[in-house]
Design a protein around this motif. Sequence first.
Motif, PDB file in Angstrom:
ATOM      1  N   THR A 172       6.213   0.219   6.642  1.00 27.37           N
ATOM      2  CA  THR A 172       5.164  -0.704   6.915  1.00 27.37           C
ATOM      3  C   THR A 172       5.227  -1.781   6.188  1.00 27.37           C
ATOM      4  O   THR A 172       5.746  -2.107   5.322  1.00 27.37           O
ATOM      5  CB  THR A 172       4.038   0.242   6.584  1.00 27.37           C
ATOM      6  N   ILE A 173       3.977  -2.675   6.678  1.00 26.52           N
ATOM      7  CA  ILE A 173       4.139  -3.933   6.019  1.00 26.52           C
ATOM      8  C   ILE A 173       3.778  -3.617   4.417  1.00 26.52           C
ATOM      9  O   ILE A 173       4.153  -4.271   3.392  1.00 26.52           O
ATOM     10  CB  ILE A 173       2.798  -4.733   6.191  1.00 26.52           C
ATOM     11  N   GLN A 174       2.783  -2.576   4.245  1.00 27.90           N
ATOM     12  CA  GLN A 174       2.643  -2.259   2.729  1.00 27.90           C
ATOM     13  C   GLN A 174       3.778  -1.767   2.088  1.00 27.90           C
ATOM     14  O   GLN A 174       3.821  -2.189   0.823  1.00 27.90           O
ATOM     15  CB  GLN A 174       1.543  -1.107   2.991  1.00 27.90           C
ATOM     16  N   ASP A 175       4.591  -0.978   2.569  1.00 30.06           N
ATOM     17  CA  ASP A 175       5.975  -0.792   1.642  1.00 30.06           C
ATOM     18  C   ASP A 175       6.654  -2.143   1.570  1.00 30.06           C
ATOM     19  O   ASP A 175       7.086  -2.253   0.316  1.00 30.06           O
ATOM     20  CB  ASP A 175       6.691   0.053   2.997  1.00 30.06           C
ATOM     21  N   ILE A 176       6.580  -3.047   2.382  1.00 29.48           N
ATOM     22  CA  ILE A 176       7.525  -4.211   2.055  1.00 29.48           C
ATOM     23  C   ILE A 176       6.554  -5.144   0.986  1.00 29.48           C
ATOM     24  O   ILE A 176       7.402  -5.671  -0.052  1.00 29.48           O
ATOM     25  CB  ILE A 176       7.578  -5.140   3.331  1.00 29.48           C
ATOM     26  N   VAL A 177       5.387  -5.055   1.013  1.00 29.69           N
ATOM     27  CA  VAL A 177       4.450  -5.637   0.014  1.00 29.69           C
ATOM     28  C   VAL A 177       5.018  -5.062  -1.312  1.00 29.69           C
ATOM     29  O   VAL A 177       4.955  -5.966  -2.374  1.00 29.69           O
ATOM     30  CB  VAL A 177       3.018  -5.572   0.590  1.00 29.69           C
ATOM     31  N   GLU A 178       4.807  -3.973  -1.453  1.00 33.52           N
ATOM     32  CA  GLU A 178       5.105  -3.244  -2.847  1.00 33.52           C
ATOM     33  C   GLU A 178       6.464  -3.310  -3.114  1.00 33.52           C
ATOM     34  O   GLU A 178       6.513  -3.722  -4.360  1.00 33.52           O
ATOM     35  CB  GLU A 178       4.735  -1.573  -2.645  1.00 33.52           C
ATOM     36  N   VAL A 179       7.303  -3.502  -2.420  1.00 34.81           N
ATOM     37  CA  VAL A 179       8.916  -3.976  -2.862  1.00 34.81           C
ATOM     38  C   VAL A 179       8.662  -5.163  -3.397  1.00 34.81           C
ATOM     39  O   VAL A 179       9.453  -5.608  -4.475  1.00 34.81           O
ATOM     40  CB  VAL A 179      10.003  -3.742  -1.659  1.00 34.81           C
ATOM     41  N   CYS A 180       8.169  -6.078  -2.601  1.00 35.61           N
ATOM     42  CA  CYS A 180       8.238  -7.646  -3.232  1.00 35.61           C
ATOM     43  C   CYS A 180       7.255  -7.744  -4.343  1.00 35.61           C
ATOM     44  O   CYS A 180       7.672  -8.791  -5.069  1.00 35.61           O
ATOM     45  CB  CYS A 180       7.634  -8.386  -2.050  1.00 35.61           C
ATOM     46  N   ARG A 181       6.420  -7.028  -4.775  1.00 34.01           N
ATOM     47  CA  ARG A 181       5.488  -7.040  -5.730  1.00 34.01           C
ATOM     48  C   ARG A 181       6.481  -6.823  -7.069  1.00 34.01           C
ATOM     49  O   ARG A 181       6.510  -7.334  -8.084  1.00 34.01           O
ATOM     50  CB  ARG A 181       4.536  -6.189  -5.865  1.00 34.01           C
ATOM     51  N   LYS A 182       7.289  -5.734  -6.838  1.00 27.58           N
ATOM     52  CA  LYS A 182       8.422  -5.086  -7.920  1.00 27.58           C
ATOM     53  C   LYS A 182       9.418  -6.444  -7.971  1.00 27.58           C
ATOM     54  O   LYS A 182       9.901  -6.507  -9.208  1.00 27.58           O
ATOM     55  CB  LYS A 182       8.893  -4.072  -7.569  1.00 27.58           C
ATOM     56  N   GLU A 183       9.846  -6.928  -6.952  1.00 29.42           N
ATOM     57  CA  GLU A 183      10.927  -7.999  -6.932  1.00 29.42           C
ATOM     58  C   GLU A 183      10.313  -9.224  -6.311  1.00 29.42           C
ATOM     59  O   GLU A 183      10.761  -9.534  -5.125  1.00 29.42           O
ATOM     60  CB  GLU A 183      12.023  -7.342  -6.152  1.00 29.42           C
ATOM     61  N   PRO A 184       9.586 -10.078  -6.944  1.00 28.99           N
ATOM     62  CA  PRO A 184       8.827 -11.213  -6.446  1.00 28.99           C
ATOM     63  C   PRO A 184       9.979 -12.195  -5.897  1.00 28.99           C
ATOM     64  O   PRO A 184       9.507 -13.382  -5.096  1.00 28.99           O
ATOM     65  CB  PRO A 184       8.128 -11.686  -7.490  1.00 28.99           C
ATOM     66  N   ASN A 185      11.290 -12.311  -6.341  1.00 27.79           N
ATOM     67  CA  ASN A 185      12.124 -13.071  -5.852  1.00 27.79           C
ATOM     68  C   ASN A 185      12.752 -12.878  -4.350  1.00 27.79           C
ATOM     69  O   ASN A 185      13.334 -13.643  -3.759  1.00 27.79           O
ATOM     70  CB  ASN A 185      13.343 -13.375  -6.514  1.00 27.79           C
TER      71      ASN A 185
END
Length: 259
Positions: free
Chosen positions: A219-232
Amino acid sequence: MTRVVASIEARMSSSRLPGKVLTDINGVPALSRLLRRLKLCTRIDDIVLATSTNPADDKVAEWAESEDLSYYRGSEENVLQRVVDAHIYMNSEIVVEVTGDCILSDPGLIDMTILTFFENNADVVSSISKRGFPMGAGAQVFRFKDLEYVCRTINDSAVREHVSLYFYENPELYRVIYLMPPPMWFKPEWRFQIDYPEDLEFTKEIYKRLEPIHGDAFTIQDIVEVCRKEPNLPKINSFRNERPARMEHDTPSMDNNKL
């Protein structure tokens, strides 16, 4: 019951990323990724591919046949007519418009867009606008009869190219509801569509991280959480911009609607 049909607009030609709709996303064609995600939607009755009669799109039609997916082939440039004819073929009543390069469209968000349409006195419900959600995360929902009327009565090249543009440009005629994201999903600079090589890189990186856990059902939430961990990660393609259909109008990004 009212018949709700999602149409995928897709063709091989693209000036920025030719063949993007069938490009490989970690071992699976991009359109297959999108189709898998659309099949997770609970409020869609059927799905149709709307592609062109250009011989280059024989591959797209062959892909649809391999997926046992209904498809319609029409004009390459008159996308509006092509989509209308595809929905006539499908006997649609409600149209869920999705473009073939929006591989990361969120099934839950699409369902919410459809539900909002049915629960409100609206002509259009959109979760694709630049009002908060990542570009390409959702869909547009409207009545087929309204789209058919526009196709039959409006002879405007921009409207013919960008399927739902007329609705947004005529707020006195159509009531449009824009879904707004919760704060954690407010990422209008993020791109969930494939228009540039950087978009393809981002999408592949997301699948590399999330497919082993969720398959195609993240989901969007899953993508958001991944990008929080890897902001680049979201910086890979966030500098890319879309051209609006008409610069003078405050409409959603319609650049990907040329499919």
